[in-house]
Every structure is written in structure tokens, then in C-alpha cells.
Design a protein around this motif. Sequence first.
Motif, short mmCIF file in Angstrom:
data_model
loop_
_atom_site.label_atom_id
_atom_site.label_comp_id
_atom_site.label_asym_id
_atom_site.label_seq_id
_atom_site.Cartn_x
_atom_site.Cartn_y
_atom_site.Cartn_z
N GLY A 2 0.81 -1.20 0.00
CA GLY A 2 0.00 0.00 0.00
C GLY A 2 0.84 1.25 0.00
O GLY A 2 2.04 1.24 -0.32
N TYR A 3 0.19 2.34 0.41
CA TYR A 3 0.82 3.67 0.38
C TYR A 3 0.54 4.36 1.71
O TYR A 3 -0.53 4.23 2.29
CB TYR A 3 0.23 4.48 -0.78
N ARG A 5 1.88 8.16 4.17
CA ARG A 5 2.74 9.33 4.24
C ARG A 5 2.71 9.93 5.64
O ARG A 5 1.69 9.87 6.35
CB ARG A 5 2.31 10.38 3.22
N GLU A 22 6.61 10.11 1.87
CA GLU A 22 5.63 9.13 1.41
C GLU A 22 6.33 7.83 1.03
O GLU A 22 7.46 7.84 0.54
CB GLU A 22 4.82 9.67 0.24
N ASP A 24 5.70 3.87 -0.77
CA ASP A 24 4.86 2.98 -1.57
C ASP A 24 5.50 1.59 -1.55
O ASP A 24 6.70 1.45 -1.83
CB ASP A 24 4.77 3.48 -3.01
N THR A 66 9.44 2.17 -2.36
CA THR A 66 9.87 3.48 -2.87
C THR A 66 9.50 4.54 -1.84
O THR A 66 8.34 4.64 -1.43
CB THR A 66 9.20 3.82 -4.20
N ALA A 92 2.86 1.64 5.22
CA ALA A 92 2.49 1.25 3.86
C ALA A 92 2.55 -0.26 3.66
O ALA A 92 1.73 -0.82 2.93
CB ALA A 92 3.41 1.94 2.86
#
Length: 504
Positions: A2-3, A5, A22, A24, A66, A92
Motif C-alpha cells: 500500500g501507500y 505518508r 511518502e 509505496d 519506494t 504502507a
Amino acid sequence: MGYARVYSVALHGVAGEVIVVEADVAPGLPSLVVSGLPDAALSEARDRVRAAVQNSGAYWPQARITVNLLPAHVRKHGSGFDTAVAIAVLAAGAELPIGRLKGAVILGELGLDGTVRPVRGVLPAVLAASRAGKELALVPLANVTEARLVPDIEVRATDSLGRIIGYLHGVQNLLDPVSERVPETSSTLDLADVLGQERGRRVIELAAAGRHHIAMFGPPGAGKTMLAARLPGVLPPLDDEEAIEVTALHSIAGTLAPSGTLVRQAPLQAPHHTASVAALVGGGPGLAKPGAISLAHHGVLFLDECAEFASGVLDSLRQPLEQGQVRLRRAYGETVYPARTQLVMAANPCPCARPGGRQTCQCPSIVRRRYQARLSGPLMDRVDLQVDLDPVRSAALLGTEHVEPSSVIAKRVLEARGAAAARWGRSAKTNGDVPASMLRDGRFRLSRSVLRPLTIEMDRGRLSARGFERSMRVAWTIADLDGRIRPEAADVREALELRSRTVR
């Protein structure tokens, strides 16, 4: 997968900017890529953060990770993003709930064992977060006292990454230590210790009252170093705004006291005469660090044996003294540090430096001139008070004459500064800072008869326009100390004499 931040802060000089961290996590070969103009320390966070997460008992996602730092065009420096990167990755890829840190800024360097270590620049970073509207700052335990100097933002502390993870899962609490009040310490150096130097004491008082630069010349033992070291003791305490500025600079440089309290007394910086340009005005690889002139902001920069400094090093002070700030340009941009300081220089009159001064000097006149020519004319033109100090006589050391202590002089200085501040209003706090246009204003313009000593010297080519204006500022300070509303001709003459090294 997931993502997520979170937020942190990047520093550019003393200015901070909130950064979005953030993360990912996507299917693919296990890897971690950090983008967003990171420096070497931040790029190395890949292995540091992974080890810290695993040694904290958390799961490190075995996937393609990332991490991006926004805005991407702003260069990021240092290891203070470690903790924020770790929390973003865990949120994430490991479904770590971060609702309890929503909108918070996270600062801290991670050790391989998961400990959260202190970082530099926490005070300006938290100040930037507060100005950006953030309501919570999570900082290392060792930085919590410093961070709490910033009003209007809640500050919580942690000693480990594991504690943050436990807090987000609702099984642990963040640390909320009570800041111990550290008693304020005053300078133990007293002008009463300086005997037989009435001229030097007068110059120190004038410099403190008007924020004027000083150059003192005299043989060894004349009291030059003692006088300079006692100047901060007669300067007024820093107000809240000045104290935060000074404390922030020392936080960035890593020289802040372990107590982390506000710096209330005017700082004193006394670099060795072998100091480089970078040490004096700032610089270094990567993020340019503040130099001695910025660490002496709202205080005193003392250059002892100034004739022994490299001429290029001394001349690098000319622009900061005029502008009150240092602008350091690098390939990636410009860093600005404040540098509103009082320059105090001290030098022997010649290389032999005999204790008796000129009476016992064995240097030829050409040697004396060459030695003092190491101080360039443009630099000396910016120095308001330039005096020769005579050797101290035995009668002064053995006598019983009463010498005023620093506390008495500091009271007069405070009253003189109050008079100047009331006169100049918002234009300047001290006479040394008043714009030249104000000196020529109809309300404050001095008559030709009062300014006659200055006009004569300027017409003879012995006084520059800058020297003319600086002498007027000193004359206003003399009048303030003596309780007069406006300078008189005698005040202007004394200001000129104190600039031309002719006082006897």
C-alpha cells in the motif's frame, strides 16, 4: 502492500520547510529506493532503517519499496528523516496504524538497535512546523527540552522506534518528561577586574550602548583580551525573539548546551587566528554550516591577535558586517545565516610586542607599518572605535582607586539603549543600526557647527563617507550615555578621536 505518508522537516540555514515523507510498497524484488534529492547520509538510510525496524521486532516488507520526499526539488540533508521513513514504510507495508500521528512532524536519527538518537536543528525545525500549522512534533528524548522552547505546538518524545510502534498500536505511551528549569547563569567576568584602562573601559561601554565595532591596539598585558571578554557581560539580555534566533543557530551547529534552554546572554565567539574562511563566515561540504560570525549573532565576535589572521579571512567579514547576514552560495542553492554581531579586534602594535609599548619597541617604522597594514583599509573603515591602549602602570595595580563593576555599567548601557530605541522607533534598536537616511532626516540632522570636525576631516580626504556616518552614530551614543537629547560638538570630536586612534 500500500501507500502511506507522514511529515518531517528539512532545514536550509535557519529556515525550515515541512517535508512529506511518502512510502509505496509494491510487489517485486525486495529493494528500497529513496528519491527527492537526498544527500549521502539520507541515501544510506536504506540499510540503517531496515536494521532498526527488524531489531525493534517489527516486520520489514519483503517487496519493492519506494520512499519519496516532497517537494522533490528541495535538497534534503542529514539523518533526521530516519524515523519518519521507518514509520511511513511500516504504515504502507505492514499495516501500522498511524492515525494517532496524523499531521505530526517526526524527527530523529535511528540507531541499528532501534534507538532514536538526537539530531541537530530541532528548534528551527519545530518552529517551522508550528508556523506551518502542525499541532504535534515527535522528537528524540534528548531534544525534547529544546523543542519545547517553541510555543503553540505539542511536543512528545521517544527513546526508540519500538516505543512509537507500541504507541500506534495502543500498548505503549510516548514519553512526556517534565522539563527541569535550569537556573540562569550570569557572566562571572567583571569589568572591575580591568585596572588602569579608563580609555578601554570607556570604549567598551560605548560599544555596548550603541552596538559599535571595536579595534584595540596595545602591547601585551594592556588588557585588550580582558576588555573584550567582558563586553558580553554589559550587553542587555536577549529578548525572546533574539534568544530563539541565537539558540536556533547553536542548535544547527551542534553547540547548544545539553540543557537545551534558550540562550539569554549575548554569545561570545573567539576563533583562533588560524581559522579558515569557512570557520569564520560559514561553509563546508554539503549543507553549509554557520560560522563563528553567525554563532556570535546578537553577541560578540572577538578576533584576538587579528593581525595574525590571513588577510583573505579578515576581508571575508566585510560584507556580513555591512549586511548583517551571510549568504553562502553552492551548486544546489543559497543558504542564508544571520550575522548581526559586534566585531572586536585586538592586536599588538608591532611584531616584537614589547611590554612597554613604543618606549621599548625595537621594530623599525617600516616593520610597524607593514604589520598593521595586514588589516585592510576597507575592513577598518567599518570599525567605529579604534583606540591605542597604553601599558598598565604598577600604580594602577597597587592602588585603591574604585573601579565600577559590570553591573553599574550594564545599567547605564540599558538606559542608553532605551533612549535610542525610543528615538529611532521601528527603524533601529541601537545607534549602530540606524539607517544613514535617518541621520540626515530633518528631525535628527545635526547642525554644520556640530559636525564641523567631521567635515574638516572628510574634506581633507582622511575620512570616508562611511566613516562620517559611523562617527555620527557614535556621537549619538555618547550623548545617550551622558543623558543629552542631541549630540554636541564635543561628542562629535570624541567620536572622531576614538575612530582615529588619537585619544590620549
